[in-house]
Design an enzyme around this catalytic site. Structure first.
Site, PDB file in Angstrom:
ATOM      1  N   TRP A  73       0.910  -1.177   0.026  1.00 25.89           N
ATOM      2  CA  TRP A  73      -0.112   0.049  -0.045  1.00 25.89           C
ATOM      3  C   TRP A  73       0.934   1.252  -0.058  1.00 25.89           C
ATOM      4  O   TRP A  73       0.531   2.159  -0.735  1.00 25.89           O
ATOM      5  CB  TRP A  73      -0.883  -0.011   1.095  1.00 25.89           C
ATOM      6  N   ASP A 103      -1.350   6.557   6.267  1.00 23.15           N
ATOM      7  CA  ASP A 103      -2.649   5.829   5.932  1.00 23.15           C
ATOM      8  C   ASP A 103      -2.854   4.874   7.028  1.00 23.15           C
ATOM      9  O   ASP A 103      -1.711   4.033   7.365  1.00 23.15           O
ATOM     10  CB  ASP A 103      -2.224   5.127   4.814  1.00 23.15           C
ATOM     11  N   LYS A 120     -11.899  -1.692   6.849  1.00 22.48           N
ATOM     12  CA  LYS A 120     -10.811  -2.519   7.571  1.00 22.48           C
ATOM     13  C   LYS A 120     -11.397  -2.438   9.067  1.00 22.48           C
ATOM     14  O   LYS A 120     -11.835  -3.632   9.401  1.00 22.48           O
ATOM     15  CB  LYS A 120      -9.601  -2.017   7.515  1.00 22.48           C
TER      16      LYS A 120
END
Ligand SMILES: *Cc1c(COP(=O)(O)O)cnc(C)c1O
Length: 360
Positions: free
Chosen positions: A101, A171, A195
């Protein structure tokens, strides 16, 4: 009804109490005679929903007044572009690459300016967090970027990097609301909610006000300008209204549970059960160096692909589902987010013990 223990990395398990509550309000939300799915985002009823959601999130995270909370679409991945478009005034940013990511964010930023990889853990398949106490931060960097919890690899920054005064952008998709956080250490904290918070389809961006300007890169679309959404209270266009509603319920659930210190306590307890077992197991082995382990995503392997596949299959037959690891790591991954009850982790470990006795 038969519920499973869902160890998916995302979209992921939600608190049962929240699911029951939203089900009970499906046909008639609070006397409106309609579902929140059918409701105008300009209605008074919805305004109350979004205002309360924001207030509860501010309470939970202790968000200072000089930060805005934005409920946006496009997922965490859209932020990989939106962040440089809004923040890269000097067209320079520094990236710490600790997984897929972070790497994607780093690659996307290269479209807009000079993205520097100032540290990486790719040499050891992202199984650790590099030492970030004295990195070669670029003097003209607009910001330093991290992915704080690496969903795929199961690592977490337990100490934030020394950015030498530069704005930190993080993030936090897979560790959002898992423990208390000092918001003032960041310029932007953002994450996809699917998530550790709610259903898929939304990203929450917590952004310091001085970073919200009209001075964005030329050609930046209206919809990708933070100021557009900040000025309109996340209602510039139709937001993901139902997602905001469900996330709001989760915030209330978290508050009722005792807030983020209590969640941290529970998350530490749950993760310890699993890591303690892994550390003494003859069959299973954790893949991350102990000091950088995530409380949320726990990857492990047997070292034998066929044995891994057998485990995943037999676990699923016992109601322990979505334990297959990411294709780049192999093996297994148990995501044990806020909504995963302790019993779920205990059942998983009991099953692993039994499997080990039968197969080691
Ligand atoms: C899942 C994930 C993403 C991607 O999220 P989307 O909402 O699918 O774009 C980004 N970062 C992290 C850390 C993730 O876990």
């Amino acid at each position: 009804m038969s519920r499973v223990y869902n160890f998916s990395a995302g979209p992921a398990v939600l608190p049962e109490a929240v699911l029951e509550e939203v089900a009970s309000e499906m046909m008639d939300y609070n006397g409106t005679g309609m579902s929140v799915m059918e409701m105008s985002h300009r209605s008074a009823a919805f305004q109350t929903i979004i205002d309360e959601a924001e207030k509860d999130l501010r309470d939970l995270m202790n968000i200072p007044d000089n930060y805005k909370v934005l409920f946006l679409q496009g997922g965490a991945s859209q932020q990989f572009a939106m962040i440089p478009m809004n923040l890269m005034k000097n067209r320079v940013a520094d990236f710490i690459v600790t997984g897929q990511w972070a790497k994607k964010a780093y690659q996307e930023a290269q479209k807009f300016g000079k993205a520097n990889k100032i540290a990486s853990s790719e040499d050891k398949t992202f199984t650790y967090i590099p030492d970030c106490s004295d990195l070669p931060i670029s003097p003209d960097a607009d910001y330093v970027y991290i992915c704080e919890n690496n969903t795929i690899y199961g690592t977490k920054f337990h100490t934030l990097p020394n950015t030498k005064g530069k704005t930190l952008v993080a993030d936090v998709s897979s560790c959002f609301l898992s423990e208390p956080v000092d918001v003032t250490k960041y310029g932007i904290i953002y994450g996809g909610v699917q998530k550790n918070i709610g259903p898929a389809g939304m990203v929450i961006v917590i952004i310091r006000e001085d970073l919200i300007t009209e001075d964005v890169l030329p050609g930046t679309p209206t919809m990708l300008t933070y100021k557009t959404h900040a000025d309109a209270g996340s209602l510039y266009n139709t937001p993901n209204a139902y997602c905001i509603y469900v996330c709001g319920k989760v915030f209330k659930w978290l508050k009722a549970m005792g807030g983020l210190s209590e969640m941290q306590k529970r998350n530490e307890e749950k993760a310890k059960i699993l890591y303690d077992f892994l550390d003494q197991s003859r069959l299973f082995k954790g893949t991350v160096v102990p000091e950088d382990r995530s409380l949320m995503n726990v990857p492990f392997v047997t070292g034998d692909k066929e044995m891994d596949a057998k485990f995943v299959k037999e676990a699923a037959a016992c109601g322990l589902v979505n334990l297959k690891g990411h294709r780049t790591v192999g093996g297994m991954r148990a995501s044990i987010y806020n909504a995963m009850p302790k019993e779920g982790v205990e059942k998983l470990v009991a099953f692993m013990k039994k499997f080990e006795e039968e197969n080691a």
